[in-house]
Every structure is written in structure tokens, then in C-alpha cells.
Scaffold this motif. Sequence first.
Motif, PDB file in Angstrom:
ATOM      1  N   GLY A   9      36.357  30.733  39.312  1.00  0.00           N
ATOM      2  CA  GLY A   9      37.518  29.867  39.441  1.00  0.00           C
ATOM      3  C   GLY A   9      37.924  29.237  38.125  1.00  0.00           C
ATOM      4  N   LYS A  10      36.940  28.805  37.348  1.00  0.00           N
ATOM      5  CA  LYS A  10      37.240  28.167  36.064  1.00  0.00           C
ATOM      6  C   LYS A  10      37.856  29.166  35.082  1.00  0.00           C
ATOM      7  CE  LYS A  10      33.927  24.433  36.457  1.00  0.00           C
ATOM      8  NZ  LYS A  10      34.712  23.258  36.131  1.00  0.00           N
ATOM      9  N   ILE A  11      37.427  30.418  35.151  1.00  0.00           N
ATOM     10  CA  ILE A  11      37.975  31.440  34.253  1.00  0.00           C
ATOM     11  C   ILE A  11      39.335  31.932  34.756  1.00  0.00           C
ATOM     12  CG2 ILE A  11      37.640  33.782  33.356  1.00  0.00           C
ATOM     13  CD1 ILE A  11      34.588  33.139  33.359  1.00  0.00           C
ATOM     14  N   PHE A  12      39.417  32.265  36.029  1.00  0.00           N
ATOM     15  CA  PHE A  12      40.641  32.850  36.571  1.00  0.00           C
ATOM     16  C   PHE A  12      41.777  31.837  36.669  1.00  0.00           C
ATOM     17  CE2 PHE A  12      39.166  36.972  38.817  1.00  0.00           C
ATOM     18  CZ  PHE A  12      38.318  37.272  37.757  1.00  0.00           C
ATOM     19  N   ASN A  13      41.475  30.563  36.727  1.00  0.00           N
ATOM     20  CA  ASN A  13      42.518  29.531  36.824  1.00  0.00           C
ATOM     21  C   ASN A  13      42.799  28.841  35.501  1.00  0.00           C
ATOM     22  OD1 ASN A  13      42.928  29.902  39.630  1.00  0.00           O
ATOM     23  ND2 ASN A  13      41.072  28.746  40.024  1.00  0.00           N
ATOM     24  N   HIS A  14      42.211  29.334  34.431  1.00  0.00           N
ATOM     25  CA  HIS A  14      42.416  28.734  33.106  1.00  0.00           C
ATOM     26  C   HIS A  14      43.847  28.959  32.644  1.00  0.00           C
ATOM     27  CE1 HIS A  14      41.736  27.535  28.976  1.00  0.00           C
ATOM     28  NE2 HIS A  14      42.225  28.693  28.573  1.00  0.00           N
ATOM     29  N   LYS A  15      44.443  27.910  32.142  1.00  0.00           N
ATOM     30  CA  LYS A  15      45.782  28.002  31.568  1.00  0.00           C
ATOM     31  C   LYS A  15      45.653  27.832  30.061  1.00  0.00           C
ATOM     32  CE  LYS A  15      47.726  28.048  35.616  1.00  0.00           C
ATOM     33  NZ  LYS A  15      47.253  29.197  36.321  1.00  0.00           N
ATOM     34  N   PRO A  16      46.088  28.820  29.278  1.00  0.00           N
ATOM     35  CA  PRO A  16      45.992  28.696  27.821  1.00  0.00           C
ATOM     36  C   PRO A  16      46.752  27.467  27.328  1.00  0.00           C
ATOM     37  CG  PRO A  16      46.872  30.842  28.448  1.00  0.00           C
ATOM     38  CD  PRO A  16      46.714  30.041  29.698  1.00  0.00           C
ATOM     39  N   LYS A  17      46.242  26.859  26.275  1.00  0.00           N
ATOM     40  CA  LYS A  17      46.863  25.653  25.726  1.00  0.00           C
ATOM     41  C   LYS A  17      48.263  25.929  25.183  1.00  0.00           C
ATOM     42  CE  LYS A  17      42.730  23.095  24.939  1.00  0.00           C
ATOM     43  NZ  LYS A  17      42.424  23.086  26.320  1.00  0.00           N
ATOM     44  N   ALA A  18      48.462  27.090  24.576  1.00  0.00           N
ATOM     45  CA  ALA A  18      49.763  27.412  23.962  1.00  0.00           C
ATOM     46  C   ALA A  18      50.481  28.492  24.771  1.00  0.00           C
ATOM     47  CB  ALA A  18      49.550  27.881  22.533  1.00  0.00           C
ATOM     48  N   LYS A 114      30.417  41.057  37.952  1.00  0.00           N
ATOM     49  CA  LYS A 114      31.111  40.526  39.132  1.00  0.00           C
ATOM     50  C   LYS A 114      32.507  40.014  38.780  1.00  0.00           C
ATOM     51  CE  LYS A 114      27.513  39.889  42.414  1.00  0.00           C
ATOM     52  NZ  LYS A 114      27.959  40.975  43.257  1.00  0.00           N
ATOM     53  N   LEU A 115      32.668  39.462  37.581  1.00  0.00           N
ATOM     54  CA  LEU A 115      34.008  39.065  37.148  1.00  0.00           C
ATOM     55  C   LEU A 115      34.909  40.295  37.092  1.00  0.00           C
ATOM     56  CD1 LEU A 115      33.144  36.499  34.341  1.00  0.00           C
ATOM     57  CD2 LEU A 115      34.257  35.985  36.527  1.00  0.00           C
ATOM     58  N   SER A 116      34.363  41.395  36.567  1.00  0.00           N
ATOM     59  CA  SER A 116      35.109  42.646  36.474  1.00  0.00           C
ATOM     60  C   SER A 116      35.456  43.175  37.868  1.00  0.00           C
ATOM     61  CB  SER A 116      34.280  43.671  35.705  1.00  0.00           C
ATOM     62  OG  SER A 116      34.926  44.916  35.677  1.00  0.00           O
ATOM     63  N   GLU A 117      34.503  43.113  38.791  1.00  0.00           N
ATOM     64  CA  GLU A 117      34.715  43.615  40.148  1.00  0.00           C
ATOM     65  C   GLU A 117      35.743  42.782  40.921  1.00  0.00           C
ATOM     66  OE1 GLU A 117      30.790  43.495  41.813  1.00  0.00           O
ATOM     67  OE2 GLU A 117      30.166  45.337  40.809  1.00  0.00           O
ATOM     68  N   ASN A 118      35.966  41.555  40.491  1.00  0.00           N
ATOM     69  CA  ASN A 118      36.866  40.653  41.200  1.00  0.00           C
ATOM     70  C   ASN A 118      38.219  40.479  40.511  1.00  0.00           C
ATOM     71  OD1 ASN A 118      35.490  39.322  43.662  1.00  0.00           O
ATOM     72  ND2 ASN A 118      33.894  39.454  42.112  1.00  0.00           N
ATOM     73  N   GLY A 119      38.594  41.443  39.667  1.00  0.00           N
ATOM     74  CA  GLY A 119      39.919  41.408  39.059  1.00  0.00           C
ATOM     75  C   GLY A 119      39.938  40.966  37.613  1.00  0.00           C
ATOM     76  N   GLY A 120      38.777  40.786  37.018  1.00  0.00           N
ATOM     77  CA  GLY A 120      38.727  40.420  35.614  1.00  0.00           C
ATOM     78  C   GLY A 120      38.734  41.639  34.716  1.00  0.00           C
ATOM     79  N   LYS A 121      39.498  41.549  33.632  1.00  0.00           N
ATOM     80  CA  LYS A 121      39.517  42.634  32.638  1.00  0.00           C
ATOM     81  C   LYS A 121      38.442  42.292  31.607  1.00  0.00           C
ATOM     82  CE  LYS A 121      42.335  43.998  28.911  1.00  0.00           C
ATOM     83  NZ  LYS A 121      43.498  43.540  28.198  1.00  0.00           N
ATOM     84  N   VAL A 122      37.420  43.143  31.536  1.00  0.00           N
ATOM     85  CA  VAL A 122      36.273  42.913  30.658  1.00  0.00           C
ATOM     86  C   VAL A 122      36.006  44.188  29.878  1.00  0.00           C
ATOM     87  CG1 VAL A 122      33.824  42.279  30.606  1.00  0.00           C
ATOM     88  CG2 VAL A 122      35.294  41.340  32.392  1.00  0.00           C
ATOM     89  N   PRO A 123      35.768  44.098  28.570  1.00  0.00           N
ATOM     90  CA  PRO A 123      35.468  45.304  27.800  1.00  0.00           C
ATOM     91  C   PRO A 123      34.210  46.008  28.342  1.00  0.00           C
ATOM     92  CG  PRO A 123      35.789  43.428  26.341  1.00  0.00           C
ATOM     93  CD  PRO A 123      35.773  42.899  27.733  1.00  0.00           C
ATOM     94  N   ALA A 124      34.222  47.329  28.287  1.00  0.00           N
ATOM     95  CA  ALA A 124      33.119  48.129  28.830  1.00  0.00           C
ATOM     96  C   ALA A 124      31.771  47.743  28.215  1.00  0.00           C
ATOM     97  CB  ALA A 124      33.393  49.612  28.601  1.00  0.00           C
ATOM     98  N   GLU A 125      31.756  47.394  26.932  1.00  0.00           N
ATOM     99  CA  GLU A 125      30.473  47.073  26.294  1.00  0.00           C
ATOM    100  C   GLU A 125      29.837  45.813  26.875  1.00  0.00           C
ATOM    101  OE1 GLU A 125      33.560  45.244  23.468  1.00  0.00           O
ATOM    102  OE2 GLU A 125      33.342  47.159  24.480  1.00  0.00           O
TER     103      GLU A 125
END
Length: 128
Positions: A9-18, A114-125
Motif C-alpha cells: 500500500g505504501k509503495i502503490f499509493n505513493h505520490k511523487p513529490k514533483a 510479491k510486489l511484481s505479482e501484484n502489479g508492480g513493475k520490477v527489474p528482472a535482476e
Amino acid sequence: MGIFSNIMGKIFNHKPKAAPAAPPPAAAPTQAPAAAAPAPPPQVIDVTGVLDDLAASNPQKLDWRHSIVDLMKLVGMESSLAERKELADELGYSGDKSDSASMNIWLHKQVIKKLSENGGKVPAELVD
């Protein structure tokens, strides 16, 4: 709410400052469409971008790419051993929780996966 859900939730709901201002929505057409528009595809969250944005504004040098402790700190969560053990239970860790180094490595990999499995874009490495 579980610890992993809190992290996500903290990652997926983060709003960039700029964040750039969103353009105003287009005016709705006056004629009804012949068929309903398809639902938009689920939004993909750039996990690396969010965490790098958080790291850039954090006074501590946190290595979230390799450390579950630093990742938890970066998103503003408690990263104590008790919290990590609870996260390990939540994610199904079957190893020895008194070996915190091994548990931490496993936790980091599982959280990223799990972040990747739930819609997060994460580099393969980071997922491997």
C-alpha cells in the motif's frame, strides 16, 4: 491488514513529490456511444521508480535493493526483528527465524516477487 499489504500500500499509493499536473478530462460526447468502452487496463506501478523517489528524499542512505530492513525503513515502517519475523510468518517462511541473515535475504526476495505479482513493475535482476 498484514505487513506485506502495508508495504504494498505504501509503495502503490505513493505520490511523487514533483508529479506533473494531470490535464483536465475531455468533455463527454453528447451522443451515447454504441457500446460501452472497455475497462482500462490495470495500472502498473513502477516499484523501482517509487522506491528511488523515496530514497532521494530520505536523509539516510538506504539500500532498499538488497535489504529488507532498508526497504521497510524507506516506506516508513517498523523494521524490527519482531516485525520481520511476523512478515516471515505471513509470507510462509519455513526456515530458521533465529538465522536472521538468511531470513532477511529470503524476505527481500519474496517481497519484491510479491510486489511484481501484484502489479508492480520490477527489474528482472531484483525478482530472481
